[in-house]
Design a protein around this motif. Structure first.
Motif, PDB file in Angstrom:
ATOM      1  N   ASP A   1       0.673  -1.617  -0.356  1.00 51.38           N
ATOM      2  CA  ASP A   1       0.048  -0.075  -0.043  1.00 51.38           C
ATOM      3  C   ASP A   1       0.515   0.689  -0.177  1.00 51.38           C
ATOM      4  O   ASP A   1       2.199   1.167   0.561  1.00 51.38           O
ATOM      5  CB  ASP A   1      -1.462   0.112   1.230  1.00 51.38           C
ATOM      6  CG  ASP A   1      -1.769  -1.096   1.506  1.00 51.38           C
ATOM      7  OD1 ASP A   1      -3.396  -1.381   0.454  1.00 51.38           O
ATOM      8  OD2 ASP A   1      -1.827  -1.991   2.286  1.00 51.38           O
TER       9      ASP A   1
ATOM     10  N   TRP B   1      -3.856   4.904  -1.350  1.00 55.90           N
ATOM     11  CA  TRP B   1      -5.399   5.119  -0.452  1.00 55.90           C
ATOM     12  C   TRP B   1      -4.590   6.845  -0.429  1.00 55.90           C
ATOM     13  O   TRP B   1      -3.590   7.276  -0.585  1.00 55.90           O
ATOM     14  CB  TRP B   1      -4.971   5.160   0.671  1.00 55.90           C
ATOM     15  CG  TRP B   1      -5.117   3.181   0.513  1.00 55.90           C
ATOM     16  CD1 TRP B   1      -4.585   2.193   0.565  1.00 55.90           C
ATOM     17  CD2 TRP B   1      -5.860   2.772   1.243  1.00 55.90           C
ATOM     18  NE1 TRP B   1      -4.748   1.257   0.288  1.00 55.90           N
ATOM     19  CE2 TRP B   1      -6.429   1.575   1.094  1.00 55.90           C
ATOM     20  CE3 TRP B   1      -7.391   2.412   1.370  1.00 55.90           C
ATOM     21  CZ2 TRP B   1      -6.834   0.432   1.100  1.00 55.90           C
ATOM     22  CZ3 TRP B   1      -8.421   2.112   1.973  1.00 55.90           C
ATOM     23  CH2 TRP B   1      -8.157   0.660   1.275  1.00 55.90           C
TER      24      TRP B   1
ATOM     25  N   GLU C   1      -7.498   5.500  -3.723  1.00 55.50           N
ATOM     26  CA  GLU C   1      -9.047   4.040  -2.597  1.00 55.50           C
ATOM     27  C   GLU C   1      -8.594   5.628  -1.458  1.00 55.50           C
ATOM     28  O   GLU C   1      -8.022   6.109  -0.608  1.00 55.50           O
ATOM     29  CB  GLU C   1      -8.693   3.766  -2.176  1.00 55.50           C
ATOM     30  CG  GLU C   1      -8.525   2.428  -3.664  1.00 55.50           C
ATOM     31  CD  GLU C   1      -9.560   1.334  -3.411  1.00 55.50           C
ATOM     32  OE1 GLU C   1     -10.679   1.585  -2.237  1.00 55.50           O
ATOM     33  OE2 GLU C   1     -10.505   0.971  -4.349  1.00 55.50           O
TER      34      GLU C   1
ATOM     35  N   ILE D   1      -5.371   0.021   7.190  1.00 59.76           N
ATOM     36  CA  ILE D   1      -4.633  -0.474   6.311  1.00 59.76           C
ATOM     37  C   ILE D   1      -3.144  -0.620   5.965  1.00 59.76           C
ATOM     38  O   ILE D   1      -2.557  -2.172   5.256  1.00 59.76           O
ATOM     39  CB  ILE D   1      -4.702   1.056   4.974  1.00 59.76           C
ATOM     40  CG1 ILE D   1      -5.819   1.539   5.296  1.00 59.76           C
ATOM     41  CG2 ILE D   1      -3.672   0.942   3.956  1.00 59.76           C
ATOM     42  CD1 ILE D   1      -5.997   3.415   4.466  1.00 59.76           C
TER      43      ILE D   1
ATOM     44  N   SER E   1     -10.879  -2.507   0.285  1.00 64.00           N
ATOM     45  CA  SER E   1     -10.754  -1.314  -0.602  1.00 64.00           C
ATOM     46  C   SER E   1     -12.030  -1.961  -1.968  1.00 64.00           C
ATOM     47  O   SER E   1     -12.686  -2.897  -1.820  1.00 64.00           O
ATOM     48  CB  SER E   1      -9.660  -1.522  -1.292  1.00 64.00           C
ATOM     49  OG  SER E   1      -8.943  -1.529  -2.976  1.00 64.00           O
TER      50      SER E   1
END
Length: 319
Positions: free
Chosen positions: A221, A245, A283, A309, A316
């Motif tokens: 991520d 994100w 996201e 996360i 997601s």
């Protein structure tokens, strides 16, 4: 046609902010942390394993560098810097590297890296240096507490951060300098802990650094928070297999920064598309009412969301 006046206003606002910063910074920042001398650190061998004896040796080497920098700061007469470094050299502090020159660099580990199945790497933004390291450390400690056992948080102050609202904070120059070092560090961590889940958590100008480094990084991520933009029009332009994100708190002034790019004779100013906008395509996560510097405040919605996360438990659209 309605977007043209809005775009023009954003460009004028960005230029006004740049001019203001250019005038104010020489007055307010003439004597900054970069003027405190420190010795050049010894060259480190790559960290090819996270076995405890190897980590302990690395931590001891960094502690030696911190103490050397402390002694030089004390001889220079900077008692504030010397006191900061005395705390950093404590027996419970674990740094993978340290360089006290030019505002300072350091990589500190929170948790047991040798056993961590989840590793979160914090990349700070403008205004973070040795004299303002405490807020980065507090955020790392809060995140480590939220993640719990089996995790490690790494505070990566691995680049020369721009001063807050300085001309350098409106351009990608410092991020371009930092990106190779961030890529090398993430590769090193992945090589030492290949089974761990690694997340890159990028605050403010740190999101520009992460964007520049994103391509080819082996992370799960990339989290952008309090971001002025990344220099990319879309998350897809970062060319990363990681899930990207984005979140911004309700009390964060960064939302008022113009999200545009202004081309000037010396280069581009501004970072383009707002990462929390639908057109960027990241996201979204709920950052609650976070102000710019308290996304990792204990008990906050932003901290809970970012920890989820990093732990791999956040929902997601692409999950």
């Amino acid at each position: 046609m309605a977007s043209r006046p809005s775009s023009s206003r954003a460009r004028r606002a960005l230029l006004a902010a740049l001019v203001t910063a250019s005038v104010a910074l020489p007055v307010s920042g003439a004597a900054g942390p970069s003027v405190v001398p420190a010795p050049a650190p010894a060259r480190l061998a790559p960290l090819d394993t996270a076995q405890p004896p190897v980590l302990d040796a690395r931590y001891a080497a960094a502690r030696h560098e911190i103490r050397a920098a402390r002694d030089m700061a004390a001889r220079h007469g900077d008692r504030r810097r010397a006191a900061t470094l005395t705390g950093m050299a404590g027996p419970r502090r674990t740094f993978l590297m340290f360089d006290g020159r030019d505002g300072g660099r350091g990589v500190e580990v929170f948790g047991d890296l040798s056993r961590a199945g989840r590793i979160a790497v914090l990349v700070p933004g403008a205004g973070v240096d040795l004299d303002h390291y405490g807020r980065l450390r507090r955020g790392a400690e809060a995140l480590r507490g939220e993640l719990g056992p089996g995790s490690a948080v790494v505070a990566w102050l691995g680049y020369r951060t721009p001063s807050m609202l300085s001309p350098a904070s409106f351009t990608a120059g410092r991020a371009d300098e930092a990106a190779p070092a961030l890529r090398a560090f993430v590769r090193e961590v992945h090589g030492a802990r290949p089974s761990a889940r690694i997340s890159l958590l990028c605050h403010s100008y740190g999101s520009v650094v992460c964007a520049r480094a994103a391509s080819g990084l082996d992370v799960s991520d990339i989290v952008l928070y309090g971001s002025p933009g990344t220099g990319a029009d879309r998350a897809a332009d970062l060319r990363t297999p990681a899930t990207v994100w984005a979140g911004r708190g309700g009390d964060d002034w960064i939302g008022r920064v113009p999200h545009t790019v202004l081309t000037l004779p010396f280069g581009a100013v501004g970072f383009g598309t707002d990462p929390v906008s639908p057109e960027f395509g990241a996201e979204a996560f709920d950052a609650g009412d976070a102000a710019h510097s308290d996304y990792l405040r204990p008990g906050s919605a932003a901290l809970r969301a970012i920890a989820a996360i990093a732990a791999g438990t956040a929902g997601s659209r692409h999950a």
